[in-house]
Design a protein around this motif. Sequence first.
Motif, PDB file in Angstrom:
ATOM      1  N   GLU A  78       0.832  -1.212   0.088  1.00 38.51           N
ATOM      2  CA  GLU A  78       0.003  -0.009  -0.011  1.00 38.51           C
ATOM      3  C   GLU A  78       0.975   1.204  -0.095  1.00 38.51           C
ATOM      4  O   GLU A  78       0.167   2.469  -0.534  1.00 38.51           O
ATOM      5  CB  GLU A  78      -0.947  -0.024   1.153  1.00 38.51           C
ATOM      6  CG  GLU A  78      -0.198   0.268   2.352  1.00 38.51           C
ATOM      7  CD  GLU A  78      -1.075   0.149   3.863  1.00 38.51           C
ATOM      8  OE1 GLU A  78      -1.147   0.763   4.454  1.00 38.51           O
ATOM      9  OE2 GLU A  78      -2.088  -0.934   3.897  1.00 38.51           O
ATOM     10  N   HIS A  79       2.231   1.033   0.708  1.00 34.13           N
ATOM     11  CA  HIS A  79       2.932   2.199   0.612  1.00 34.13           C
ATOM     12  C   HIS A  79       3.607   2.492  -0.807  1.00 34.13           C
ATOM     13  O   HIS A  79       4.444   3.577  -0.933  1.00 34.13           O
ATOM     14  CB  HIS A  79       4.232   2.029   1.724  1.00 34.13           C
ATOM     15  CG  HIS A  79       3.607   2.100   3.009  1.00 34.13           C
ATOM     16  ND1 HIS A  79       2.878   3.003   3.697  1.00 34.13           N
ATOM     17  CD2 HIS A  79       3.559   0.827   3.847  1.00 34.13           C
ATOM     18  CE1 HIS A  79       2.446   2.468   5.047  1.00 34.13           C
ATOM     19  NE2 HIS A  79       2.821   1.395   5.029  1.00 34.13           N
ATOM     20  N   TYR A  80       3.487   1.478  -1.600  1.00 39.05           N
ATOM     21  CA  TYR A  80       4.156   1.474  -2.950  1.00 39.05           C
ATOM     22  C   TYR A  80       3.005   1.903  -4.074  1.00 39.05           C
ATOM     23  O   TYR A  80       3.475   1.378  -5.327  1.00 39.05           O
ATOM     24  CB  TYR A  80       4.927   0.417  -3.334  1.00 39.05           C
ATOM     25  CG  TYR A  80       6.035   0.140  -2.287  1.00 39.05           C
ATOM     26  CD1 TYR A  80       7.570   0.750  -2.600  1.00 39.05           C
ATOM     27  CD2 TYR A  80       5.991  -0.317  -1.264  1.00 39.05           C
ATOM     28  CE1 TYR A  80       8.581   0.615  -2.010  1.00 39.05           C
ATOM     29  CE2 TYR A  80       7.125  -0.392  -0.204  1.00 39.05           C
ATOM     30  CZ  TYR A  80       8.304  -0.056  -0.501  1.00 39.05           C
ATOM     31  OH  TYR A  80       9.469   0.080  -0.191  1.00 39.05           O
ATOM     32  N   ALA A  81       2.095   2.456  -3.758  1.00 38.51           N
ATOM     33  CA  ALA A  81       1.013   2.581  -4.794  1.00 38.51           C
ATOM     34  C   ALA A  81       1.411   3.914  -5.661  1.00 38.51           C
ATOM     35  O   ALA A  81       1.030   3.777  -6.712  1.00 38.51           O
ATOM     36  CB  ALA A  81      -0.355   3.092  -4.081  1.00 38.51           C
ATOM     37  N   THR A  82       2.297   4.932  -5.170  1.00 39.68           N
ATOM     38  CA  THR A  82       2.342   5.950  -6.012  1.00 39.68           C
ATOM     39  C   THR A  82       3.906   6.040  -5.789  1.00 39.68           C
ATOM     40  O   THR A  82       4.401   5.706  -4.729  1.00 39.68           O
ATOM     41  CB  THR A  82       1.609   7.041  -5.619  1.00 39.68           C
ATOM     42  OG1 THR A  82       2.097   7.778  -4.275  1.00 39.68           O
ATOM     43  CG2 THR A  82       0.368   7.084  -5.747  1.00 39.68           C
ATOM     44  N   ILE A  83       4.506   6.932  -6.500  1.00 41.35           N
ATOM     45  CA  ILE A  83       6.093   7.359  -6.468  1.00 41.35           C
ATOM     46  C   ILE A  83       6.022   8.106  -5.271  1.00 41.35           C
ATOM     47  O   ILE A  83       7.207   8.166  -4.287  1.00 41.35           O
ATOM     48  CB  ILE A  83       6.616   7.953  -7.747  1.00 41.35           C
ATOM     49  CG1 ILE A  83       6.798   7.234  -8.865  1.00 41.35           C
ATOM     50  CG2 ILE A  83       7.987   8.628  -7.399  1.00 41.35           C
ATOM     51  CD1 ILE A  83       7.087   7.760 -10.096  1.00 41.35           C
ATOM     52  N   GLU A  84       5.277   9.249  -4.949  1.00 38.74           N
ATOM     53  CA  GLU A  84       5.178   9.966  -3.854  1.00 38.74           C
ATOM     54  C   GLU A  84       5.244   9.401  -2.625  1.00 38.74           C
ATOM     55  O   GLU A  84       5.828   9.416  -1.531  1.00 38.74           O
ATOM     56  CB  GLU A  84       3.964  10.959  -3.844  1.00 38.74           C
ATOM     57  CG  GLU A  84       4.424  12.071  -4.847  1.00 38.74           C
ATOM     58  CD  GLU A  84       3.783  11.513  -6.417  1.00 38.74           C
ATOM     59  OE1 GLU A  84       3.691  12.465  -7.064  1.00 38.74           O
ATOM     60  OE2 GLU A  84       3.439  10.596  -6.419  1.00 38.74           O
TER      61      GLU A  84
END
Length: 214
Positions: A78-84
Amino acid sequence: MADSSAPSDGKFSLPMVTEAFKQIKKEDGELDLTKYNGAYRDITKLLEMLGTVFSFVTSDAKSKIEILEAYRASEQGEHYATIESMLQYEKDTGIVLDNKKPSGARTLLRLHRALKFIMEFMNRMGKSTSDAKVSTMAYECYHETLANYHVWIVRKAAGMAFYTLPTRKNFLEKLCKEEEDIVLGLISELADTILPVYEQTEELYTKFDFHELP
């Protein structure tokens, strides 16, 4: 009339890759990491179409994409859903400083650097005239971008390999079976579509002070 810019084998077309890069930025403005990986996979197919000369980029890119996909599929996905969200999570947890395995931030940085080379090469191809040499454009783009991060032996091998690239006419025909002005327009559109993704990622690495990750 059939669209001759469509892939004959279902693997690649310029419009397809352009559309993939357009999908990376979400409605909230963040960059979707899964779609970034997918678009990057597509663009490596472009380079593979031109032969083994770009294998120093494509082989490394594939391994880096697999690492990012593994993070996305992990329990912390879930922490790797977006680059941000990835950069923030790895900074907060200290993962980015762990030398036991490549962090997501370090891995993406390598892809980001290679993307600049690809973008610059596409940009120059799109603006090229009939007397331009593909080998010269590729060589110049490489030395202005990726060469800054490669050891001497890799730079030497890449420089020699570029001179095996096809002529401009053959290069354009490999990319798309259309009239030259149409192909050049498609190449330029791809470069223009990559640019905002590259720039936003660049700004994020500056914000998090991650440009010099080992």
